[in-house]
Design an enzyme around this catalytic site. Structure first.
Site, PDB file in Angstrom:
ATOM      1  N   TYR A 251     -16.816  86.954 -45.238  1.00 45.79           N
ATOM      2  CA  TYR A 251     -17.966  85.904 -44.480  1.00 45.79           C
ATOM      3  C   TYR A 251     -17.157  84.701 -44.215  1.00 45.79           C
ATOM      4  O   TYR A 251     -17.465  84.115 -43.013  1.00 45.79           O
ATOM      5  CB  TYR A 251     -19.054  85.641 -45.871  1.00 45.79           C
ATOM      6  CG  TYR A 251     -20.010  84.830 -45.075  1.00 45.79           C
ATOM      7  CD1 TYR A 251     -21.116  85.343 -44.317  1.00 45.79           C
ATOM      8  CD2 TYR A 251     -20.006  83.188 -45.188  1.00 45.79           C
ATOM      9  CE1 TYR A 251     -22.124  84.519 -43.896  1.00 45.79           C
ATOM     10  CE2 TYR A 251     -21.011  82.542 -44.575  1.00 45.79           C
ATOM     11  CZ  TYR A 251     -22.068  83.105 -44.009  1.00 45.79           C
ATOM     12  OH  TYR A 251     -23.121  82.483 -43.468  1.00 45.79           O
TER      13      TYR A 251
ATOM     14  N   PHE B  51     -23.724  76.030 -12.945  1.00 48.22           N
ATOM     15  CA  PHE B  51     -23.878  77.404 -13.409  1.00 48.22           C
ATOM     16  C   PHE B  51     -25.295  77.520 -14.223  1.00 48.22           C
ATOM     17  O   PHE B  51     -25.392  76.480 -14.874  1.00 48.22           O
ATOM     18  CB  PHE B  51     -22.729  78.001 -14.360  1.00 48.22           C
ATOM     19  CG  PHE B  51     -23.231  79.310 -14.830  1.00 48.22           C
ATOM     20  CD1 PHE B  51     -22.935  80.472 -13.669  1.00 48.22           C
ATOM     21  CD2 PHE B  51     -23.450  79.756 -15.784  1.00 48.22           C
ATOM     22  CE1 PHE B  51     -23.383  81.624 -14.046  1.00 48.22           C
ATOM     23  CE2 PHE B  51     -23.849  81.215 -16.285  1.00 48.22           C
ATOM     24  CZ  PHE B  51     -23.929  82.154 -15.236  1.00 48.22           C
ATOM     25  N   THR B  52     -25.926  78.561 -14.315  1.00 48.81           N
ATOM     26  CA  THR B  52     -27.597  78.645 -14.630  1.00 48.81           C
ATOM     27  C   THR B  52     -27.310  78.195 -16.108  1.00 48.81           C
ATOM     28  O   THR B  52     -28.220  77.221 -16.469  1.00 48.81           O
ATOM     29  CB  THR B  52     -27.965  80.065 -14.511  1.00 48.81           C
ATOM     30  OG1 THR B  52     -26.958  81.041 -15.218  1.00 48.81           O
ATOM     31  CG2 THR B  52     -28.253  80.450 -12.851  1.00 48.81           C
TER      32      THR B  52
ATOM     33  N   ASP C 248     -15.393  74.703 -17.931  1.00 43.50           N
ATOM     34  CA  ASP C 248     -15.840  76.170 -18.025  1.00 43.50           C
ATOM     35  C   ASP C 248     -14.736  77.160 -17.669  1.00 43.50           C
ATOM     36  O   ASP C 248     -14.628  77.216 -16.396  1.00 43.50           O
ATOM     37  CB  ASP C 248     -16.982  76.091 -17.198  1.00 43.50           C
ATOM     38  CG  ASP C 248     -17.715  77.641 -17.323  1.00 43.50           C
ATOM     39  OD1 ASP C 248     -17.069  78.459 -17.909  1.00 43.50           O
ATOM     40  OD2 ASP C 248     -18.936  77.841 -17.076  1.00 43.50           O
TER      41      ASP C 248
ATOM     42  N   LYS D  88     -15.905  87.660 -20.076  1.00 43.53           N
ATOM     43  CA  LYS D  88     -15.312  87.910 -18.691  1.00 43.53           C
ATOM     44  C   LYS D  88     -13.800  87.916 -18.615  1.00 43.53           C
ATOM     45  O   LYS D  88     -13.204  88.868 -19.217  1.00 43.53           O
ATOM     46  CB  LYS D  88     -15.455  86.808 -17.833  1.00 43.53           C
ATOM     47  CG  LYS D  88     -16.965  86.686 -17.133  1.00 43.53           C
ATOM     48  CD  LYS D  88     -18.232  86.236 -18.131  1.00 43.53           C
ATOM     49  CE  LYS D  88     -19.260  85.894 -17.621  1.00 43.53           C
ATOM     50  NZ  LYS D  88     -20.127  85.277 -18.622  1.00 43.53           N
TER      51      LYS D  88
ATOM     52  N   ARG E  54     -28.186  85.684  -6.123  1.00 41.31           N
ATOM     53  CA  ARG E  54     -27.635  84.419  -6.540  1.00 41.31           C
ATOM     54  C   ARG E  54     -28.262  83.445  -5.382  1.00 41.31           C
ATOM     55  O   ARG E  54     -27.438  83.080  -4.567  1.00 41.31           O
ATOM     56  CB  ARG E  54     -26.145  84.268  -6.791  1.00 41.31           C
ATOM     57  CG  ARG E  54     -25.880  84.650  -8.079  1.00 41.31           C
ATOM     58  CD  ARG E  54     -26.460  83.704  -9.270  1.00 41.31           C
ATOM     59  NE  ARG E  54     -25.971  84.311 -10.436  1.00 41.31           N
ATOM     60  CZ  ARG E  54     -26.366  83.915 -11.482  1.00 41.31           C
ATOM     61  NH1 ARG E  54     -27.738  83.844 -11.579  1.00 41.31           N
ATOM     62  NH2 ARG E  54     -26.137  84.453 -12.738  1.00 41.31           N
TER      63      ARG E  54
ATOM     64  N   PHE F  30     -34.672  84.011 -13.062  1.00 36.77           N
ATOM     65  CA  PHE F  30     -33.973  85.317 -12.496  1.00 36.77           C
ATOM     66  C   PHE F  30     -33.800  86.255 -13.186  1.00 36.77           C
ATOM     67  O   PHE F  30     -33.978  87.538 -13.065  1.00 36.77           O
ATOM     68  CB  PHE F  30     -32.704  84.753 -11.691  1.00 36.77           C
ATOM     69  CG  PHE F  30     -31.565  84.332 -12.763  1.00 36.77           C
ATOM     70  CD1 PHE F  30     -31.688  82.977 -13.165  1.00 36.77           C
ATOM     71  CD2 PHE F  30     -30.839  85.122 -13.301  1.00 36.77           C
ATOM     72  CE1 PHE F  30     -30.784  82.431 -14.179  1.00 36.77           C
ATOM     73  CE2 PHE F  30     -29.927  84.695 -14.266  1.00 36.77           C
ATOM     74  CZ  PHE F  30     -29.630  83.274 -14.769  1.00 36.77           C
TER      75      PHE F  30
HETATM   76  C1  LIG Z   1     -19.369  80.131 -15.010  1.00 40.31           C
HETATM   77  C2  LIG Z   1     -19.873  81.064 -16.402  1.00 40.31           C
HETATM   78  N1  LIG Z   1     -19.950  79.857 -17.299  1.00 40.31           N
HETATM   79  C3  LIG Z   1     -20.962  80.457 -18.353  1.00 40.31           C
HETATM   80  C4  LIG Z   1     -21.657  81.524 -18.247  1.00 40.31           C
HETATM   81  C5  LIG Z   1     -22.267  81.893 -19.794  1.00 40.31           C
HETATM   82  O1  LIG Z   1     -21.556  82.603 -20.357  1.00 40.31           O
HETATM   83  P1  LIG Z   1     -22.368  83.790 -21.604  1.00 40.31           P
HETATM   84  O2  LIG Z   1     -23.012  84.720 -20.466  1.00 40.31           O
HETATM   85  O3  LIG Z   1     -21.017  84.347 -22.330  1.00 40.31           O
HETATM   86  O4  LIG Z   1     -23.136  83.381 -22.253  1.00 40.31           O
HETATM   87  C6  LIG Z   1     -21.294  82.431 -17.527  1.00 40.31           C
HETATM   88  C7  LIG Z   1     -21.742  83.852 -17.478  1.00 40.31           C
HETATM   89  O5  LIG Z   1     -22.157  84.395 -16.703  1.00 40.31           O
HETATM   90  C8  LIG Z   1     -20.610  82.123 -16.292  1.00 40.31           C
HETATM   91  O6  LIG Z   1     -20.427  82.984 -15.333  1.00 40.31           O
END
Ligand SMILES: Cc1ncc(COP(=O)(O)O)c(C=O)c1O
Length: 458
Positions: free
Chosen positions: A72, A124-125, A215, A258, A382, A449
Site C-alpha cells: 500500500y 486541450f479538452t 503538458d 502516450k 476534433r 464529444f
Molecule cells: C495533450 C493532452 N493532454 C492531456 C491529456 C489527458 O490525458 P489522459 O487521457 O491520460 O487523462 C491528453 C489525452 O489525450 C492529451 O492528448
C-alpha cells in the site's frame, strides 16, 4: 515513394481483429448515434480513435508487471519510477496519478484561484475543463499560423510571445499562476514547439514570476522534431533533447498512456517544495497515497520501463515515419490534410473535404462516421463538437480547425494496415459530394464529444 524504416520490433503476440460488412457497419454506426466513441471496439477493424492507452507494450514491460510490488505504501516500483523520471525528465518530485487528467486536476486545484488566467498553446479538452472548473479563463496564445491547416511551418506549436506579453500587461502577472505549454500540441495536429521558443517562454515567465508547466504528454515526439528541425540539435540524442526541454519547465502533467508507452498511468512533476507538499496532500483525496496515486505497483513499473524505451531513436523515428507514410498516400490522392504532419496522427481537414457543409452541420463528426462505414476504420472528431460551448455565453465555440484525427497507436499497426486506412479515406473522398450533415440529438453538459448522439440530416 520515399523510403520508410521497417518496424524496429517483431511480433510476439497477436490479437485478431474484427472483419465486418458494410451493412453491419451501417447498423453499428446508427446504434452508436453517429459518434465513433460509442462504437464497441469489437465492431472496429482498425482503431485510430486515439493513441492514448492503445500502445503495444514490450516484452520487458510485460515482464515488469510480474515484479509489481503491491504494497500500500512505499512500493519499490514507485522508487523505480521516481528514479527514471528524475533521470530522464529532471524534475525533483513526481506524484503518480491514474492518468493525465488526474495530474491536471491536482495542478489546477493547487495553483488556480477563481478569476485567474491560464494561457496555453491551444487548448486541450480535459486540461481546459480542469482550469475552468477551478475558476480560470483559458487564453490561447499559440502562433496564429497554428489555426491554419495549410501553413507548413517546422514549429507550428510555438507560443506567440507578443500574445503572452499582451495578456500579462492586460491582466497582470499575479493573475496568471502558470502557463500551460503543451509539447506537442494535440489539437493543432500534433505540432511541435521549438527549443528556442521554450527557452524564450521560460525567460519571459521568470521575469514576471509566472511558472511554466508543460503538458508533457507527447514530449518524446516533440524531441524528435527538434532533432530533425533545429540544426543545433541534429547530433544530440533524443534523451539529451528531452532533458533540456524539461529544464525550461517548473513541472509538468503527463499522460503516461502516450509517450510513456503504457495502457494506463500518468503523473505530475514539480520542482517547488511547497507545491509538491500541496499536491501530495491532495492526491490522497482523489487518487491514493503519494507513492501510488491510483496505480498498481505493476503499472508504475511498466511506465518506468516505457520511459526508458521511449527515447530510443529507432522507435520514435519509425513512429513519426508511419504518420508520414499515411499522409503521403492521402496527399497524393488530393485529400486535404493538416500540414505539416505531426507526431501522433494524420488530421483530415473536414472543412476542405466537405466544403458544402456548414460547421453547424458537423462536417468532422460526419466524416468520422462515414469513414467507419466505408472501411471499418475508427477515427475521431476534433472540431466544433470537441470545442464545446463558451462557459459564459453558452454558444458553440467555433474553432477554425474542423478536423478528423486518424491517430496512430504506438507499435500496433503495420504499413499494410495504413494502406487500408488510406484506401478508405480516398474512396470516401471520391464520393464526398454525396455526404450530408448531422443533427445533434443528445448533448451532455461536459466534454460532449464523448457521448453526444446524432442523426443524419434528411
Ligand atoms: C495533450 C493532452 N493532454 C492531456 C491529456 C489527458 O490525458 P489522459 O487521457 O491520460 O487523462 C491528453 C489525452 O489525450 C492529451 O492528448
Amino acid at each position: 515513394m520515399k523510403n520508410y524504416p521497417a518496424e524496429p520490433y517483431k511480433i510476439k503476440v497477436v490479437e485478431p481483429i474484427a472483419m465486418t460488412t458494410r451493412e453491419q457497419r451501417e447498423a453499428y454506426m446508427k446504434k452508436a448515434g453517429y459518434n465513433t466513441f460509442l462504437l464497441n471496439s469489437e465492431e472496429v477493424y482498425i482503431d485510430l480513435l486515439t493513441d492514448s492507452g492503445t500502445t503495444a507494450m514490450s516484452d520487458k514491460q510485460w515482464a515488469g508487471l510480474m515484479i509489481g510490488d503491491e504494497a500500500y505504501a512505499g512500493s519499490r516500483n514507485f522508487a523505480h519510477l521516481q528514479e527514471v523520471v528524475r533521470e530522464y525528465y529532471g524534475f525533483k518530485y513526481v506524484v503518480p496519478t491514474h492518468q493525465g487528467r488526474g495530474a491536471e486536476n491536482l495542478l489546477s486545484t493547487i495553483m488556480i484561484k477563481p478569476g485567474d488566467y491560464v494561457p496555453g498553446n491551444m487548448y486541450f479538452t480535459t486540461t481546459r475543463a480542469h482550469q475552468e472548473r477551478n475558476g480560470a479563463t483559458f487564453t490561447d496564445i499559440i502562433i496564429d499560423e497554428a489555426h491554419d491547416s495549410q501553413i507548413d511551418l517546422p514549429f507550428k506549436g510555438n507560443i506567440d510571445l507578443n500574445k503572452l506579453q499582451k495578456l500579462i500587461d492586460e491582466v497582470g502577472a499575479d493573475r496568471i499562476p502558470y502557463i500551460c505549454l503543451a509539447v506537442t500540441v494535440n489539437l493543432a495536429g500534433g505540432q511541435p514547439v521549438s527549443m528556442k521558443n521554450m527557452r524564450e517562454v521560460k525567460e519571459l515567465c521568470s521575469k514576471h514570476g509566472i511558472k511554466v508547466m508543460f503538458d508533457a504528454t507527447r514530449c518524446v515526439e516533440n524531441a524528435y522534431f527538434i532533432k530533425e528541425r533545429e540544426p543545433e540539435y541534429k547530433d544530440a540524442t533524443i534523451r539529451e533533447i528531452l532533458k533540456e526541454m524539461m529544464s525550461y519547465a517548473d513541472g509538468c502533467t503527463m499522460s503516461g498512456k502516450k509517450d510513456c508507452l503504457v495502457n494506463i498511468g500518468g503523473f505530475l512533476c514539480i520542482n517547488d517544495d511547497d507545491l509538491y507538499q500541496q499536491a501530495s496532500e491532495l492526491v490522497v483525496l482523489y487518487e491514493g497515497m503519494p507513492s501510488y496515486g491510483g496505480l498498481a505497483g505493476r503499472d508504475m513499473e511498466a511506465m518506468a520501463i516505457g520511459i526508458t524505451e521511449s527515447v530510443d531513436f529507432h522507435y520514435i523515428q519509425h513512429r513519426i515515419a508511419q504518420c508520414r507514410y499515411l499522409a503521403e498516400k492521402l496527399e497524393a490522392a488530393g485529400v486535404p490534410i493538416v500540414k505539416p504532419v505531426g507526431g501522433h496522427a494524420v488530421f483530415l481537414d473536414a472543412r476542405a473535404f466537405l466544403p458544402h457543409l456548414d460547421q453547424e452541420e458537423f462536417p468532422a463528426q460526419v466524416l468520422a462516421a462515414e469513414l467507419y462505414i466505408e472501411s471499418g476504420v475508427r477515427s475521431m472528431e476534433r472540431g466544433i463538437i470537441s470545442a464545446g460551448r463558451d462557459k459564459v455565453t453558452g454558444q458553440n465555440h467555433k474553432p477554425k480547425l474542423e478536423l478528423v484525427r486518424l491517430t496512430i497507436p504506438r507499435r500496433v499497426y503495420t504499413y499494410a494496415h495504413l494502406d487500408h486506412v488510406a484506401e478508405g479515406v480516398i474512396n470516401l473522398f471520391k464520393r464526398r459530394e454525396q455526404i450530408k450533415g448531422l443533427n445533434m440529438v443528445y448533448e451532455p453538459k461536459l466534454l460532449r464529444f464523448f457521448t453526444s448522439r446524432f442523426e443524419p440530416k434528411a
